[in-house]
Design a protein around this motif. Structure first.
Motif, short mmCIF file in Angstrom:
data_model
loop_
_atom_site.label_atom_id
_atom_site.label_comp_id
_atom_site.label_asym_id
_atom_site.label_seq_id
_atom_site.Cartn_x
_atom_site.Cartn_y
_atom_site.Cartn_z
N MET A 75 0.85 -1.20 0.00
CA MET A 75 0.00 0.00 0.00
C MET A 75 0.88 1.24 0.00
N ARG A 76 0.57 2.21 -0.89
CA ARG A 76 1.31 3.46 -0.92
C ARG A 76 0.37 4.59 -0.51
N ILE A 77 0.88 5.49 0.32
CA ILE A 77 0.07 6.57 0.88
C ILE A 77 0.79 7.89 0.71
N PHE A 78 0.02 8.89 0.34
CA PHE A 78 0.50 10.27 0.19
C PHE A 78 -0.36 11.10 1.16
N ASP A 79 0.26 11.62 2.22
CA ASP A 79 -0.47 12.50 3.14
C ASP A 79 -0.37 13.91 2.60
N PRO A 80 -1.47 14.47 2.09
CA PRO A 80 -1.42 15.76 1.40
C PRO A 80 -1.49 16.98 2.30
N HIS A 81 -1.49 16.77 3.63
CA HIS A 81 -1.56 17.90 4.56
C HIS A 81 -1.12 17.40 5.92
N ILE A 82 0.14 17.67 6.26
CA ILE A 82 0.67 17.27 7.56
C ILE A 82 1.79 18.22 7.93
N HIS A 83 1.84 18.62 9.20
CA HIS A 83 2.79 19.63 9.66
C HIS A 83 3.97 18.94 10.36
N MET A 84 4.88 18.42 9.54
CA MET A 84 5.96 17.59 10.07
C MET A 84 6.96 18.38 10.90
N THR A 85 7.02 19.69 10.73
CA THR A 85 7.90 20.50 11.57
C THR A 85 7.62 20.26 13.05
N SER A 86 6.38 19.96 13.39
CA SER A 86 6.01 19.75 14.78
C SER A 86 6.02 18.28 15.19
N ARG A 87 6.49 17.40 14.29
CA ARG A 87 6.52 15.97 14.59
C ARG A 87 7.97 15.50 14.76
N THR A 88 8.14 14.31 15.29
CA THR A 88 9.47 13.76 15.54
C THR A 88 9.92 12.84 14.41
N THR A 89 11.20 12.50 14.42
CA THR A 89 11.68 11.53 13.45
C THR A 89 11.06 10.16 13.68
N ASP A 90 10.65 9.87 14.89
CA ASP A 90 9.92 8.62 15.15
C ASP A 90 8.64 8.56 14.32
N ASP A 91 8.00 9.72 14.15
CA ASP A 91 6.79 9.76 13.33
C ASP A 91 7.11 9.42 11.88
N TYR A 92 8.20 9.98 11.35
CA TYR A 92 8.60 9.64 9.98
C TYR A 92 8.82 8.14 9.84
N GLU A 93 9.48 7.54 10.82
CA GLU A 93 9.76 6.10 10.77
C GLU A 93 8.46 5.30 10.80
N ALA A 94 7.53 5.68 11.68
CA ALA A 94 6.26 4.97 11.77
C ALA A 94 5.41 5.18 10.52
N MET A 95 5.45 6.39 9.96
CA MET A 95 4.69 6.66 8.74
C MET A 95 5.20 5.80 7.58
N TYR A 96 6.52 5.70 7.46
CA TYR A 96 7.07 4.87 6.38
C TYR A 96 6.63 3.43 6.55
N ALA A 97 6.68 2.91 7.77
CA ALA A 97 6.26 1.53 8.02
C ALA A 97 4.78 1.33 7.68
N ALA A 98 3.98 2.39 7.81
CA ALA A 98 2.55 2.30 7.51
C ALA A 98 2.24 2.46 6.02
N GLY A 99 3.25 2.79 5.21
CA GLY A 99 3.04 2.92 3.77
C GLY A 99 3.15 4.33 3.23
N VAL A 100 3.39 5.32 4.09
CA VAL A 100 3.49 6.70 3.63
C VAL A 100 4.81 6.88 2.87
N ARG A 101 4.70 7.37 1.64
CA ARG A 101 5.88 7.58 0.81
C ARG A 101 6.00 9.02 0.34
N ALA A 102 5.00 9.86 0.61
CA ALA A 102 5.07 11.26 0.21
C ALA A 102 4.18 12.08 1.13
N VAL A 103 4.60 13.33 1.37
CA VAL A 103 3.80 14.25 2.17
C VAL A 103 3.89 15.65 1.56
N VAL A 104 2.87 16.45 1.83
CA VAL A 104 2.92 17.89 1.60
C VAL A 104 2.71 18.57 2.94
#
Length: 282
Positions: free
Chosen positions: A1-30
């Motif tokens: 499954m590939r996921i594009f989150d088109p609205h997320i404020h990653m400046t306020s998130r941690t690198t752990d979130d990036y790792e968990a998002m990738y594991a969940a299928g997220v491959r692109a964000v805006v």
């Protein structure tokens, strides 16, 4: 499954979130430009923030295999502060940047005259720069706010098919769909929409021109809500192709209107301006 989150404020998130998002299928964000959470004291405070959206965050995302783009704007809440509005004059130089795929978030918070002015000016900038617009619909008086938003878009030089109306819900989706704009839904733990309500909307209105996002920020939010919507869609009988349309192809199509979307990720550099995501070591 590939996921594009088109609205997320990653400046306020941690690198752990990036790792968990990738594991969940997220491959692109805006990542849309957002308000600070406390009053800014000058337009200069935007510039380091915009630079981080263009530099540090794409670097950080790439370490976890995620393509990062952003949208740039004076957001509606800060449009009411006269200390912030001079940033409008500086936006054109940022809107020329390759990883900026829309003008946003723009729109209404409290539906003030100052917000009218900022919205009209930034819709014009989107038209002039050949960019689509990500439009924040207000969290209060939602239907009245949506009507006012659509009226402002129709008075602008930007066609409705180049506008994404975000933070929609059951009260606003029909009028938004009738407007010809793209439809955005934010999925939150306690407020806005949840995954089950989102599935009901998709059953009623279909999957065309619909984008689903987590809008995760520094408040109570969940950067894995896009995956939870995908799982809820499959459980409700939607096909894998339906999921791919909503969670990948629709955001690619909308932000692709900018002509700047780059989803392939090169091998990331270990450092950004001399800094890494590792603390305490090389």
């Amino acid at each position: 499954m590939r996921i594009f989150d088109p609205h997320i404020h990653m400046t306020s998130r941690t690198t752990d979130d990036y790792e968990a998002m990738y594991a969940a299928g997220v491959r692109a964000v805006v990542e849309p430009a957002f308000w600070l959470g406390q009053p800014r004291t000058s337009p200069a405070s935007f510039f380091d923030y915009f630079d981080a959206l263009l530099g540090w965050e794409p670097f950080r995302a790439a370490q976890y295999g995620i393509a990062h783009h952003c949208t740039i704007a004076l957001n509606p809440k800060e449009a009411n502060d006269p200390r912030c509005t001079p940033v409008l004059a500086a936006l054109p130089r940022y809107l020329e940047k390759d990883s900026v795929v829309a003008v946003g978030e723009i729109g209404y918070d409290s539906m003030t005259p100052a917000e009218d002015t900022a919205l009209a000016a930034q819709l014009q900038l989107a038209a002039e720069h050949g960019l689509p617009a990500l439009v924040h619909t207000p969290h209060r008086d939602k239907l009245a706010g949506l009507h006012r938003t659509v009226d402002a878009i129709r008075e602008s030089a930007l066609p409705t098919e180049r506008v994404l109306l975000d933070h929609l819900n059951e009260a606003t989706v029909k009028h938004a769909a009738d407007s010809g704009c793209w439809l955005g839904f934010s999925i939150y733990p306690d407020t806005k929409m949840d995954e089950d309500r989102m599935v009901t909307v998709l059953k009623t209105y279909g999957t065309e021109k619909v984008l689903v996002n987590s809008a995760a920020d520094w408040g109570k939010s969940d950067p894995l809500k896009t995956r939870k919507v995908a799982d809820a869609m499959l459980a409700a009988g939607f096909t894998e192709d339906d999921v791919d349309l909503v969670l990948w192809r629709n955001p690619v199509a909308f932000y692709g209107l900018s002509g700047r979307l780059q989803l392939a990720i090169a091998e990331p550099d270990p450092l950004h301006e001399g800094n890494s995501i590792l603390r305490g070591g090389e």
